[in-house]
Design a protein around this motif. Structure first.
Motif, PDB file in Angstrom:
ATOM      1  N   VAL A 140     -44.165  35.866  69.067  1.00 12.17           N
ATOM      2  CA  VAL A 140     -44.103  36.180  67.644  1.00 12.17           C
ATOM      3  C   VAL A 140     -45.482  36.084  67.016  1.00 12.17           C
ATOM      4  O   VAL A 140     -45.817  36.826  66.081  1.00 12.17           O
ATOM      5  CB  VAL A 140     -43.113  35.218  66.953  1.00 12.17           C
ATOM      6  CG1 VAL A 140     -43.292  35.202  65.447  1.00 12.17           C
ATOM      7  CG2 VAL A 140     -41.692  35.583  67.338  1.00 12.17           C
ATOM      8  N   GLN A 169     -48.674  23.767  61.296  1.00 12.76           N
ATOM      9  CA  GLN A 169     -49.382  24.991  61.638  1.00 12.76           C
ATOM     10  C   GLN A 169     -48.419  26.094  62.035  1.00 12.76           C
ATOM     11  O   GLN A 169     -47.242  25.832  62.294  1.00 12.76           O
ATOM     12  CB  GLN A 169     -50.397  24.753  62.771  1.00 12.76           C
ATOM     13  CG  GLN A 169     -49.780  24.344  64.087  1.00 12.76           C
ATOM     14  CD  GLN A 169     -50.833  24.033  65.131  1.00 12.76           C
ATOM     15  OE1 GLN A 169     -51.883  23.451  64.831  1.00 12.76           O
ATOM     16  NE2 GLN A 169     -50.571  24.410  66.371  1.00 12.76           N
ATOM     17  N   LYS A 201     -54.219  17.747  59.446  1.00 15.93           N
ATOM     18  CA  LYS A 201     -55.055  18.940  59.211  1.00 15.93           C
ATOM     19  C   LYS A 201     -55.046  19.220  57.710  1.00 15.93           C
ATOM     20  O   LYS A 201     -54.185  18.714  56.990  1.00 15.93           O
ATOM     21  CB  LYS A 201     -54.472  20.162  59.927  1.00 15.93           C
ATOM     22  CG  LYS A 201     -54.071  19.945  61.367  1.00 15.93           C
ATOM     23  CD  LYS A 201     -53.474  21.228  61.931  1.00 15.93           C
ATOM     24  CE  LYS A 201     -53.091  21.024  63.374  1.00 15.93           C
ATOM     25  NZ  LYS A 201     -51.864  20.201  63.539  1.00 15.93           N
ATOM     26  N   ARG A 228     -51.356  15.755  64.518  1.00 22.57           N
ATOM     27  CA  ARG A 228     -52.780  15.621  64.152  1.00 22.57           C
ATOM     28  C   ARG A 228     -52.933  16.124  62.730  1.00 22.57           C
ATOM     29  O   ARG A 228     -52.551  17.239  62.425  1.00 22.57           O
ATOM     30  CB  ARG A 228     -53.656  16.476  65.095  1.00 22.57           C
ATOM     31  CG  ARG A 228     -53.638  16.029  66.541  1.00 22.57           C
ATOM     32  CD  ARG A 228     -54.271  17.077  67.448  1.00 22.57           C
ATOM     33  NE  ARG A 228     -53.459  18.310  67.486  1.00 22.57           N
ATOM     34  CZ  ARG A 228     -53.822  19.400  68.189  1.00 22.57           C
ATOM     35  NH1 ARG A 228     -54.970  19.428  68.843  1.00 22.57           N
ATOM     36  NH2 ARG A 228     -53.042  20.474  68.199  1.00 22.57           N
TER      37      ARG A 228
END
Ligand SMILES: NC(=O)C1=CN([C@@H]2O[C@H](COP(=O)(O)OP(=O)(O)OC[C@H]3O[C@@H](n4cnc5c(N)ncnc54)[C@H](OP(=O)(O)O)[C@@H]3O)[C@@H](O)[C@H]2O)C=CC1
Ligand SMILES: Nc1nc2c(c(=O)[nH]1)N=C([C@H](O)[C@@H](O)CO)CN2
Length: 234
Positions: free
Chosen positions: A178, A12, A37, A35
């Motif tokens: 950021v 991610q 995804k 996890r």
């Protein structure tokens, strides 16, 4: 075929953006996720090697090292990106929080760098990038353990730059805001924009540009690339 770059926490946000950028350059990547995804499925379909890893425990770190060694004998680089940003007001004791922060941000990078030294040295050019944080030098009022662990991670940059030279360049990238988190309130976002000289939050591509610069550099090691909009001068 280029040797792969390992990106921890690549499922991610900044890690995902870096993984996608490297794949688009035909640079093989191995990403770890905690996890699963849909992004992990997309990365695998795009050619990434994906592996589950939880760096919160010694067993998890050891399993990850064994798995990476099974995947490849050589690495173009390692980007230590995996991170948990946990404040002191969480439901963990001080001891548990410091342990968790140090495991994922310091012990895991330390152990992976040492265990994968031969794999890095098998590459003509190799890089280690530690994703630290602006607070590595300032500390933090609400993320004390987190900041301390990121300062320790930056200190690993200084040590490994010496120990692994000239075969491997080792640098820190120190972002400050950021990329917002989805649950950041409008008030938080407005306050955050006022914290830096440029009044913006650039998004994950700023980290992508910094990573690509370090990978292409021949002469930068033991340094910190600060991605903070001049916050230190505000
Ligand atoms: N975003 C920003 O503005 C800033 C970022 N940084 C640093 O830049 C890096 C990237 O930031 P960002 O993209 O926001 O990071 P995220 O908060 O999105 O975390 C990145 C990944 O780390 C993984 N992770 C967390 N804990 C563990 C663990 N114990 N073991 C294995 N994986 C773990 C998560 O996996 P999963 O999702 O599967 O749980 C997550 O996908 C981080 O190191 C961060 O500290 C520093 C300052 C500002
Ligand atoms: N693992 C993470 N670390 C950090 C995050 C994040 O989302 N995930 N975010 C920040 C903040 O943006 C902070 O820089 C704001 O001042 C810090 N670290």
């Amino acid at each position: 075929m280029s040797l792969p770059i390992l990106i921890t926490g690549g499922s991610q946000r900044l890690g995902l953006a870096v993984a996608e950028s490297l794949l688009a350059q035909d640079q093989p990547v191995i990403i770890t996720y905690r996890r699963h995804k849909p992004s992990v499925t997309r990365l695998e379909a795009a050619g990434a090697i994906v592996m589950e890893a939880d760096f919160n425990t010694q067993a998890g770190i050891s399993r990850a090292i064994d798995k990476i060694k099974q995947i490849t004998p050589a690495l173009r680089g390692i980007i230590h990106n995996a991170s948990d940003w946990v404040p002191e007001n969480s439901d963990q004791s001080a001891g548990e929080l410091m342990q968790d922060m140090m495991m994922v941000h310091t012990s895991a990078p330390y152990q992976l760098n040492l265990a994968l030294k031969d794999a890095l040295f098998a590459s003509d050019a190799a890089d280690i990038i530690h994703m630290t944080d602006y607070v590595q030098e300032t500390g933090s009022e609400h993320h004390i353990a987190y900041a301390a662990s990121k300062a320790a991670l930056h200190n690993l940059t200084l040590s490994f730059a010496r120990v692994f030279s000239p075969h491997v360049k080792v640098n820190s990238i120190a972002p400050s805001l950021v990329m917002f988190n989805d649950d950041d309130s409008q008030e938080y976002r407005q306050r955050a924009l006022e914290k830096n000289l440029l009044g913006l939050v650039p998004g994950p591509q700023e980290a992508v540009k910094a990573v690509n610069y370090l990978l292409e550099s021949e002469y930068v090691t033991g340094q910190t690339l600060h991605l903070n909009g001049g916050r230190n001068l505000k």
